[in-house]
Design a protein around this motif. Structure first.
Motif, PDB file in Angstrom:
ATOM      1  N   ASP A 252     -37.034 -18.514 -30.546  1.00 46.79           N
ATOM      2  CA  ASP A 252     -35.622 -18.934 -30.581  1.00 46.79           C
ATOM      3  C   ASP A 252     -34.806 -17.967 -29.726  1.00 46.79           C
ATOM      4  O   ASP A 252     -35.062 -16.743 -29.724  1.00 46.79           O
ATOM      5  CB  ASP A 252     -35.069 -18.860 -32.020  1.00 46.79           C
ATOM      6  N   GLU A 253     -33.824 -18.476 -29.034  1.00 48.50           N
ATOM      7  CA  GLU A 253     -32.842 -17.691 -28.274  1.00 48.50           C
ATOM      8  C   GLU A 253     -33.499 -16.684 -27.335  1.00 48.50           C
ATOM      9  O   GLU A 253     -33.077 -15.541 -27.220  1.00 48.50           O
ATOM     10  CB  GLU A 253     -31.874 -16.989 -29.243  1.00 48.50           C
ATOM     11  N   SER A 254     -34.580 -17.112 -26.643  1.00 45.18           N
ATOM     12  CA  SER A 254     -35.298 -16.170 -25.775  1.00 45.18           C
ATOM     13  C   SER A 254     -34.987 -16.349 -24.285  1.00 45.18           C
ATOM     14  O   SER A 254     -35.450 -15.548 -23.473  1.00 45.18           O
ATOM     15  CB  SER A 254     -36.804 -16.273 -26.012  1.00 45.18           C
ATOM     16  N   PHE A 255     -34.202 -17.364 -23.911  1.00 46.36           N
ATOM     17  CA  PHE A 255     -33.881 -17.574 -22.488  1.00 46.36           C
ATOM     18  C   PHE A 255     -32.363 -17.548 -22.253  1.00 46.36           C
ATOM     19  O   PHE A 255     -31.590 -18.071 -23.060  1.00 46.36           O
ATOM     20  CB  PHE A 255     -34.416 -18.929 -22.004  1.00 46.36           C
TER      21      PHE A 255
ATOM     22  N   ARG B 154     -32.478 -24.612 -29.182  1.00 44.43           N
ATOM     23  CA  ARG B 154     -33.204 -23.586 -29.950  1.00 44.43           C
ATOM     24  C   ARG B 154     -33.574 -22.381 -29.084  1.00 44.43           C
ATOM     25  O   ARG B 154     -33.379 -21.234 -29.492  1.00 44.43           O
ATOM     26  CB  ARG B 154     -34.485 -24.206 -30.554  1.00 44.43           C
ATOM     27  N   ILE B 155     -34.084 -22.599 -27.879  1.00 45.46           N
ATOM     28  CA  ILE B 155     -34.631 -21.470 -27.099  1.00 45.46           C
ATOM     29  C   ILE B 155     -33.586 -20.733 -26.266  1.00 45.46           C
ATOM     30  O   ILE B 155     -33.837 -19.622 -25.812  1.00 45.46           O
ATOM     31  CB  ILE B 155     -35.798 -21.901 -26.186  1.00 45.46           C
ATOM     32  N   LEU B 156     -32.420 -21.358 -26.082  1.00 41.97           N
ATOM     33  CA  LEU B 156     -31.381 -20.686 -25.284  1.00 41.97           C
ATOM     34  C   LEU B 156     -30.608 -19.675 -26.127  1.00 41.97           C
ATOM     35  O   LEU B 156     -30.328 -19.921 -27.310  1.00 41.97           O
ATOM     36  CB  LEU B 156     -30.391 -21.719 -24.732  1.00 41.97           C
ATOM     37  N   LYS B 157     -30.226 -18.567 -25.487  1.00 41.17           N
ATOM     38  CA  LYS B 157     -29.341 -17.605 -26.154  1.00 41.17           C
ATOM     39  C   LYS B 157     -27.968 -18.258 -26.309  1.00 41.17           C
ATOM     40  O   LYS B 157     -27.611 -19.138 -25.518  1.00 41.17           O
ATOM     41  CB  LYS B 157     -29.184 -16.360 -25.270  1.00 41.17           C
ATOM     42  N   PRO B 158     -27.159 -17.791 -27.283  1.00 36.58           N
ATOM     43  CA  PRO B 158     -25.791 -18.313 -27.389  1.00 36.58           C
ATOM     44  C   PRO B 158     -25.066 -18.097 -26.057  1.00 36.58           C
ATOM     45  O   PRO B 158     -25.172 -17.026 -25.457  1.00 36.58           O
ATOM     46  CB  PRO B 158     -25.170 -17.463 -28.499  1.00 36.58           C
ATOM     47  N   GLY B 159     -24.378 -19.100 -25.589  1.00 33.06           N
ATOM     48  CA  GLY B 159     -23.674 -18.993 -24.303  1.00 33.06           C
ATOM     49  C   GLY B 159     -24.566 -19.246 -23.098  1.00 33.06           C
ATOM     50  O   GLY B 159     -24.099 -19.219 -21.959  1.00 33.06           O
TER      51      GLY B 159
END
Ligand code: SAM
Length: 209
Positions: free
Chosen positions: A101-104, A130-135
């Motif tokens: 989660d949030e790794s890219f 799911r995999i993108l960072k916030p923003g």
């Protein structure tokens, strides 16, 4: 017939040259639209990375590129270019992409969505969020509707193609909590003979918190 099963080694080997002959610059245009948001060292995932035409640009800009594609033949060509840290053979329409989660910081997809139906796109946007960072940003292309045709079978390949209105793209992005930053129509052709016009919408959207 699904595209993922249909690309032979010789077709993959000709792909880059065919894009040049067709004067396809969608990947360069999308890279340009993403440029203000990217920085060297950031992690980016390219889904439907193919031979790495667009990935090569992000690699040149100093990002750490990873890629997914369903075609081993396309990924073989991509691997030879040395533009991606990791390549995964996988159908993006199946959930459970192998990333935390949030790794890219960024996600990109050029020339993929018109091979995916509405259910497939739901999986893609769910995983994207799911995999993108916030923003984080997501740059993609969607094939537009011409003459009311929302889906059709491509004459040359026999593959089913899905077209979307801007309203449908934006309903999808809103549903998965993305905000549209930029969009641009890109006019091109469906065929090498350049007889049948086509339009792609290039979007950059941002993940809301
Ligand atoms: C038109 S090519 C675009 C390649 C690359 N993104 C570019 O800009 O040059 C579409 C790519 O999407 C891949 N693809 C199609 N359906 C897919 C799926 N369900 N899962 C993963 N990859 C898929 C194909 O194998 C092909 O490499």
């Amino acid at each position: 017939m699904a595209l993922k099963d249909s690309i032979s080694k010789s077709e993959a080997a000709q792909y880059d040259e065919q894009c040049r002959q067709m004067e396809w610059h969608g990947h360069e245009a999308l890279f340009g639209m993403m440029f203000e948001y990217i920085s060297p060292g950031q992690a980016i995932l390219d889904i439907g990375i193919g031979t790495g035409l667009m990935a090569a640009l992000f690699h040149k800009a100093g990002l750490e590129v990873r890629g997914i594609d369903a075609s081993e033949a396309m990924l073989e060509i991509c691997a030879r270019k040395g533009v991606a840290r990791e390549l995964v053979v996988r159908d993006v329409s199946e959930s459970g992409w192998p990333y935390r989660d949030e790794s890219f910081s960024h996600l990109v997809s050029c020339g993929l969505f018109h091979f995916l139906n509405a259910r497939n796109l739901d999986v893609v946007f769910g995983e994207a969020h799911r995999i993108l960072k916030p923003g984080g940003t997501f740059g993609f292309t969607a094939k537009g509707i011409i003459g009311g045709r929302t889906e059709y079978i491509d004459r040359e390949s026999g593959i089913r193609i899905f077209c979307m209105s801007e309203a449908a793209v934006e309903a999808l992005t809103t549903r998965y909590r993305f905000r549209v930053l930029k969009k641009m129509p890109y006019w091109t052709f469906n065929d090498a003979g350049r007889t049948e016009p086509a339009v792609f919408y290039l979007y950059v959207v941002k993940k809301r918190g």
